[in-house]
Design a protein around this motif. Structure first.
Motif, PDB file in Angstrom:
ATOM      1  N   ASN A   1      34.564  -6.308  18.319  1.00 22.83           N
ATOM      2  CA  ASN A   1      35.450  -7.387  18.682  1.00 22.83           C
ATOM      3  C   ASN A   1      36.284  -6.950  19.905  1.00 22.83           C
ATOM      4  O   ASN A   1      36.368  -7.792  20.880  1.00 22.83           O
ATOM      5  CB  ASN A   1      36.538  -7.791  17.632  1.00 22.83           C
ATOM      6  CG  ASN A   1      35.967  -8.482  16.615  1.00 22.83           C
ATOM      7  OD1 ASN A   1      34.794  -9.132  16.870  1.00 22.83           O
ATOM      8  ND2 ASN A   1      36.699  -8.612  15.385  1.00 22.83           N
ATOM      9  N   ILE A   2      36.613  -5.746  19.931  1.00 19.75           N
ATOM     10  CA  ILE A   2      37.216  -4.888  21.055  1.00 19.75           C
ATOM     11  C   ILE A   2      36.552  -5.099  22.425  1.00 19.75           C
ATOM     12  O   ILE A   2      37.129  -5.491  23.396  1.00 19.75           O
ATOM     13  CB  ILE A   2      38.016  -3.748  20.877  1.00 19.75           C
ATOM     14  CG1 ILE A   2      39.245  -4.053  19.655  1.00 19.75           C
ATOM     15  CG2 ILE A   2      38.664  -2.962  21.928  1.00 19.75           C
ATOM     16  CD1 ILE A   2      39.946  -2.913  19.364  1.00 19.75           C
ATOM     17  N   LEU A   3      35.216  -4.640  22.330  1.00 18.06           N
ATOM     18  CA  LEU A   3      34.274  -4.614  23.233  1.00 18.06           C
ATOM     19  C   LEU A   3      33.978  -5.751  23.810  1.00 18.06           C
ATOM     20  O   LEU A   3      33.598  -5.881  24.923  1.00 18.06           O
ATOM     21  CB  LEU A   3      33.154  -3.835  22.643  1.00 18.06           C
ATOM     22  CG  LEU A   3      32.275  -3.177  23.991  1.00 18.06           C
ATOM     23  CD1 LEU A   3      32.748  -2.172  24.626  1.00 18.06           C
ATOM     24  CD2 LEU A   3      31.001  -2.607  23.061  1.00 18.06           C
ATOM     25  N   SER A   4      34.254  -6.881  22.993  1.00 19.94           N
ATOM     26  CA  SER A   4      33.883  -8.338  23.244  1.00 19.94           C
ATOM     27  C   SER A   4      34.974  -8.761  24.514  1.00 19.94           C
ATOM     28  O   SER A   4      34.567  -9.711  25.353  1.00 19.94           O
ATOM     29  CB  SER A   4      33.947  -9.300  22.329  1.00 19.94           C
ATOM     30  OG  SER A   4      33.699 -10.362  22.589  1.00 19.94           O
TER      31      SER A   4
ATOM     32  N   GLU B   1      37.671 -13.725  18.031  1.00 18.05           N
ATOM     33  CA  GLU B   1      38.165 -11.886  17.792  1.00 18.05           C
ATOM     34  C   GLU B   1      39.661 -12.293  17.217  1.00 18.05           C
ATOM     35  O   GLU B   1      39.951 -11.476  16.409  1.00 18.05           O
ATOM     36  CB  GLU B   1      38.178 -11.557  19.144  1.00 18.05           C
ATOM     37  CG  GLU B   1      36.828 -10.801  19.611  1.00 18.05           C
ATOM     38  CD  GLU B   1      35.925 -11.713  19.987  1.00 18.05           C
ATOM     39  OE1 GLU B   1      36.424 -12.845  20.322  1.00 18.05           O
ATOM     40  OE2 GLU B   1      34.901 -11.400  20.121  1.00 18.05           O
ATOM     41  N   PHE B   2      40.523 -13.138  17.683  1.00 20.81           N
ATOM     42  CA  PHE B   2      41.923 -13.186  17.108  1.00 20.81           C
ATOM     43  C   PHE B   2      42.133 -13.823  15.831  1.00 20.81           C
ATOM     44  O   PHE B   2      42.495 -13.238  14.929  1.00 20.81           O
ATOM     45  CB  PHE B   2      42.344 -13.933  18.447  1.00 20.81           C
ATOM     46  CG  PHE B   2      43.846 -14.065  18.084  1.00 20.81           C
ATOM     47  CD1 PHE B   2      44.870 -12.812  17.651  1.00 20.81           C
ATOM     48  CD2 PHE B   2      44.767 -15.366  18.180  1.00 20.81           C
ATOM     49  CE1 PHE B   2      46.298 -12.967  17.372  1.00 20.81           C
ATOM     50  CE2 PHE B   2      46.327 -15.267  18.014  1.00 20.81           C
ATOM     51  CZ  PHE B   2      46.840 -14.198  17.609  1.00 20.81           C
ATOM     52  N   PHE B   3      41.484 -15.036  15.682  1.00 25.43           N
ATOM     53  CA  PHE B   3      41.574 -15.825  14.417  1.00 25.43           C
ATOM     54  C   PHE B   3      40.979 -15.120  13.132  1.00 25.43           C
ATOM     55  O   PHE B   3      41.362 -15.353  12.223  1.00 25.43           O
ATOM     56  CB  PHE B   3      41.236 -17.419  14.677  1.00 25.43           C
ATOM     57  CG  PHE B   3      42.099 -18.252  15.304  1.00 25.43           C
ATOM     58  CD1 PHE B   3      43.119 -17.727  16.115  1.00 25.43           C
ATOM     59  CD2 PHE B   3      41.936 -19.576  15.309  1.00 25.43           C
ATOM     60  CE1 PHE B   3      44.006 -18.656  16.800  1.00 25.43           C
ATOM     61  CE2 PHE B   3      42.531 -20.746  15.953  1.00 25.43           C
ATOM     62  CZ  PHE B   3      43.601 -20.156  16.647  1.00 25.43           C
TER      63      PHE B   3
ATOM     64  N   VAL C   1      43.726  -8.259  19.214  1.00 31.27           N
ATOM     65  CA  VAL C   1      43.098  -7.804  17.954  1.00 31.27           C
ATOM     66  C   VAL C   1      44.150  -7.472  17.003  1.00 31.27           C
ATOM     67  O   VAL C   1      44.390  -7.786  15.758  1.00 31.27           O
ATOM     68  CB  VAL C   1      41.967  -7.021  18.028  1.00 31.27           C
ATOM     69  CG1 VAL C   1      41.591  -6.584  16.569  1.00 31.27           C
ATOM     70  CG2 VAL C   1      40.823  -7.742  18.582  1.00 31.27           C
ATOM     71  N   ASN C   2      45.069  -6.532  17.566  1.00 26.07           N
ATOM     72  CA  ASN C   2      46.251  -5.997  16.934  1.00 26.07           C
ATOM     73  C   ASN C   2      47.248  -7.160  16.416  1.00 26.07           C
ATOM     74  O   ASN C   2      47.849  -6.893  15.334  1.00 26.07           O
ATOM     75  CB  ASN C   2      46.907  -4.494  17.537  1.00 26.07           C
ATOM     76  CG  ASN C   2      45.969  -3.349  17.170  1.00 26.07           C
ATOM     77  OD1 ASN C   2      45.864  -3.052  15.968  1.00 26.07           O
ATOM     78  ND2 ASN C   2      45.414  -2.838  18.274  1.00 26.07           N
TER      79      ASN C   2
ATOM     80  N   ALA D   1      29.304 -18.892  20.510  1.00 25.97           N
ATOM     81  CA  ALA D   1      29.704 -17.992  21.516  1.00 25.97           C
ATOM     82  C   ALA D   1      29.568 -16.661  21.021  1.00 25.97           C
ATOM     83  O   ALA D   1      29.292 -15.566  21.665  1.00 25.97           O
ATOM     84  CB  ALA D   1      30.926 -18.302  21.806  1.00 25.97           C
ATOM     85  N   LEU D   2      29.372 -16.482  19.535  1.00 23.90           N
ATOM     86  CA  LEU D   2      28.848 -15.191  18.958  1.00 23.90           C
ATOM     87  C   LEU D   2      27.966 -14.357  19.708  1.00 23.90           C
ATOM     88  O   LEU D   2      27.861 -13.124  19.660  1.00 23.90           O
ATOM     89  CB  LEU D   2      28.524 -15.554  17.378  1.00 23.90           C
ATOM     90  CG  LEU D   2      29.357 -14.509  16.667  1.00 23.90           C
ATOM     91  CD1 LEU D   2      30.858 -14.301  16.703  1.00 23.90           C
ATOM     92  CD2 LEU D   2      28.883 -14.801  15.071  1.00 23.90           C
ATOM     93  N   VAL D   3      26.639 -14.845  19.868  1.00 24.44           N
ATOM     94  CA  VAL D   3      25.582 -14.373  20.512  1.00 24.44           C
ATOM     95  C   VAL D   3      25.847 -13.901  21.682  1.00 24.44           C
ATOM     96  O   VAL D   3      24.890 -12.793  22.163  1.00 24.44           O
ATOM     97  CB  VAL D   3      24.596 -15.386  20.403  1.00 24.44           C
ATOM     98  CG1 VAL D   3      23.133 -15.068  20.331  1.00 24.44           C
ATOM     99  CG2 VAL D   3      24.424 -16.471  19.212  1.00 24.44           C
ATOM    100  N   GLU D   4      26.776 -14.288  22.308  1.00 25.91           N
ATOM    101  CA  GLU D   4      26.981 -13.801  23.772  1.00 25.91           C
ATOM    102  C   GLU D   4      27.273 -12.406  23.840  1.00 25.91           C
ATOM    103  O   GLU D   4      27.024 -11.750  24.938  1.00 25.91           O
ATOM    104  CB  GLU D   4      27.965 -14.531  24.370  1.00 25.91           C
ATOM    105  CG  GLU D   4      27.801 -15.801  24.992  1.00 25.91           C
ATOM    106  CD  GLU D   4      29.239 -16.355  25.707  1.00 25.91           C
ATOM    107  OE1 GLU D   4      29.082 -17.619  25.652  1.00 25.91           O
ATOM    108  OE2 GLU D   4      30.277 -15.702  25.458  1.00 25.91           O
TER     109      GLU D   4
END
Lengths: 78, 623
Positions: free
Chosen positions: B533-536, B599-601, B456-457, A52-55
């Motif tokens: 990550n946040i933008l994700s 993003e979290f883990f 994320v925080n 899913a990283l590439v998404e």
């Protein structure tokens, strides 16, 4: 051509190219992830994460496309 | 809750004569994982059965159990994903267990003999069928020749070949074979191919074969065939029919036998496995002639329980020591419904014993994210319906877990659906309690980014807590907060929301954070990925919008046809919404999973913990 038309084309290209690249990348990553999961089901979580990283690249494309459309609609000013 | 169950290392010393009773008690309690103690191993089992023998008996019974399971249990797609429909433990009285083990050899031997015999017959039948099918294929290729195939048997001075060849190769082949004394007969049959018979003299056979191979001639093995092809075909089909009937009979017989013995083998397998596990643990004890010592892990809260149980079984001739260490195995412990989400945490890996367990956060935010992305009252109701159907159809643990997860996800989708006014898109034309995502996508993106920032925080806070617990430096994590706080002050000033002095303070704090970050090259990479990550989290808005737009499109297309054909319109409406609900649910589930895993883990979770596996009765209920 009206500016709105150019913006729409730009938005289409932004998301289209980003999604194409992301799709090709995700296809390869997902194939490898399926292989890894087939070898050992414990790899499932990490495989999903990597596939899913590439998404994210497609998301960037979407953000640009949305910004262009909203700019065209006069919702935001750049 | 925030951390795995508190564990303690337990050491127990007792008289060697009590070891059988001790290990049996441990298995009964199911709360201690016995650990290997290196050194001398010498033991007697409580049932006087040799360990190697029991291990071999276990493997034999396991093989039969698995073979039988293939017949007894359904293996459809749903079963593959969620396990067997009905999962129940074998229920036995304590004294019956020993009888089962003592009879195990007899039972396993009987079943081995029987299954081997039937298995062999089925295998032979399969082999015969394949042979007959080969003859039928051959006869079909030659059915245009009306002569006895015995004529194609090679003689002392002549040879005969049969085979097939592409049509366009025939004229050239004939030219190449013109100098040989042969008889060549061809017959067109299918796909522009010719069946070919070649008769010639023995000394020229080698040369002729070479030429035929050059043209891609495919040889048929006709040696040994008797009679005309038509007759062979008819007889072959009859024989195949008979073999199929025999196969069906054998399979039926096998199924009947398995059904008759299923409970017996299941009981034998489960009990032998329990004894094998017990003996494996027993092997890990350190033993002398009079005293034995066991070492293991157990949850701290059960200390009194195990002391009481072993005191009882050894009549007080037992000595305990407990110790807290950091290398204990991980046993997740979460309250209520959040426990069901442990399976999602486990999908990525188990936290190390001293690390934070994110399940409680996941149990709240996973359904929230899912619901946000699906955000439709009717779609949410369908998910709840699916959850109940799953609970009704499957009676096993895994399906139970997923039905609970889906239930919460469905409720969340309904909640967001009410806020955004989505009832099969705009079908009911009702207004949302908050705003409509299709009319205000910017708001949706802002909410997604706020989710991202908070999520994320939360990960960073967990990382700080984890590091404080293990006495490590928290500077990398704290620098994130400086970067964020400074960045926010700068942004607020740009929008004229704060005084100028706070802008400079913000700049100072921001750059202090950046300097702390770039003091090591790897941290610099982290700084870039942090914003990525946040933008994700924009994906939350993207998928939510996509779900709404597809629903709008389905409604629009079906409304076009409504005046022409009500049935067609209804069909498009139903199929379209079912399709949208399915793909959007899958997308929402996977992306919610991804936001947690990536993003979290990634902020705190290493996932290298080892699972706590206490010695217990697996699949067995002992009364």
């Amino acid at each position: 051509m009206a500016i709105e038309g150019l913006l729409a084309i730009g938005a289409g290209i932004a998301i289209g190219v980003a999604a194409l690249g992301s799709g090709i990348g995700q296809g390869k990553a997902a194939a490898a992830a399926i292989g890894a999961t087939a070898e050992d089901t414990k790899n499932f979580g990490r495989s999903i994460a990597l596939a899913a990283l590439v998404e994210t690249q497609a998301i960037y494309g979407l953000v640009i496309a949305l910004l262009l459309i909203l700019y065209g609609a006069g919702v935001i000013a750049i | 809750m925030l951390f795995p169950t508190e564990m303690e290392k337990i050491n127990v010393a007792f008289l060697s004569e009590d070891r059988g009773k001790v290990v049996e008690k441990l298995q009964e309690q199911g709360i201690v994982e016995v650990k290997e103690i290196s050194g001398k191993q010498e033991f007697l089992s409580s049932v006087s059965i040799d360990t190697d023998y029991l291990s071999s008996l276990f493997l034999r019974s396991e093989k039969i159990y698995k073979d039988f399971s293939g017949v007894m249990k359904k293996h459809g797609l749903l079963e593959t994903l969620l396990g067997n429909r009905f999962e129940k433990n074998v229920s036995l009285k304590k004294d019956e267990m020993e009888d089962v083990v003592k009879n195990a050899e007899k039972v396993v031997k009987h079943m081995e003999g029987k299954t081997e015999r039937v298995g062999k017959q089925i295998e032979e039948n399969k082999k015969d069928s394949e042979e007959v099918k080969g003859i039928i294929r051959l006869a079909e290729n030659l059915k245009f020749f009306d002569f006895d195939l015995r004529l194609l048997s090679s003689l002392k001075k002549t040879f005969a070949l049969a085979g097939k060849l592409k049509l366009n190769g025939i004229p050239d082949l004939k030219k190449d074979l013109a100098n040989f004394r042969i008889y060549l007969h061809s017959q067109e049959f299918k796909n522009e191919e010719n069946a070919l018979i070649v008769l010639g003299l023995k000394p020229e056979e080698g040369e002729i074969r070479k030429i035929l191979l050059k043209y891609g001639f495919e040889f048929f093995e006709v040696e040994g065939l008797k009679g005309k092809p038509d007759k062979i075909l008819k007889e072959g089909k009859e024989e195949l029919e008979w073999l199929n009937k025999k196969r069906d009979y054998l399979l039926k017989k096998r199924k009947e036998f398995i059904e008759e013995w299923w409970e017996e083998i299941e009981r034998t397998y489960v009990v032998v496995r329990a004894y094998r596990d017990r003996l494996k643990s027993l092997q890990m004890f350190q033993e002398t002639k009079y005293v034995s010592v066991l070492e293991g892990w157990m949850p701290k809260k059960y200390k009194w329980k195990i002391q009481e149980a072993l005191d009882d079984v050894t009549s007080g001739r037992v000595f305990f020591t407990f110790e807290e260490t950091e290398d204990a195995p991980t046993d997740l412990e979460n309250p209520g419904l959040s426990e069901k989400f442990e399976v999602i945490t486990g999908g990525f890996g188990l936290p190390k014993y001293k690390d934070a367990d994110p399940t409680i956060f996941l149990a709240f935010l996973f359904p929230v994210f899912f619901g946000f992305m699906l955000s439709d009252v009717l779609y949410g109701s369908l998910i709840i319906l699916l959850s109940f159907s799953m609970r009704f159809y499957f009676r096993n643990r895994l399906a139970g877990v997923f039905s609970h997860i889906l239930l919460l996800c469905g409720i969340s989708a309904i909640f967001w659906g009410f806020l955004f006014g989505n009832f099969l898109g705009n079908f009911l034309g009702l207004r949302g309690l908050w705003f409509s995502p299709t009319q205000n996508p910017i708001m949706l993106i802002i909410i997604s980014l706020v989710f991202g920032l908070v999520h994320v925080n939360m990960g960073i806070v967990l990382s700080i807590v984890q590091k404080i617990r293990s006495k490590k430096s928290t500077i990398p994590e704290i620098s994130w907060f400086l970067v964020e706080a400074g960045g926010l002050l700068i942004i607020f000033r740009i929008f004229g929301m704060v005084a100028e002095v706070l802008f400079y303070a913000g700049m100072l704090v921001f750059f202090a954070g950046v300097v702390m970050k770039i003091s090591k090259p790897m941290r610099m990479i982290g700084l870039i990925s942090f914003f990525g990550n946040i933008l994700s989290y924009v994906r939350l808005a993207a998928i939510s919008l996509a779900t709404s737009y597809i629903a709008l499109t389905v409604n629009h297309i079906s409304s076009i046809f409504v005046s022409g054909s009500f049935i067609l319109s209804g069909f498009i409406f139903t199929v379209g919404h079912l399709f949208n609900c399915t793909i959007s649910s899958v997308g929402a589930f996977i992306n919610s999973l991804r936001l947690h895993y990536v993003e979290f883990f990634s902020r705190f979770f290493e996932g290298e913990g080892k699972e706590f596996r206490p010695l217990k009765y697996e699949g067995l209920e002992v009364k």
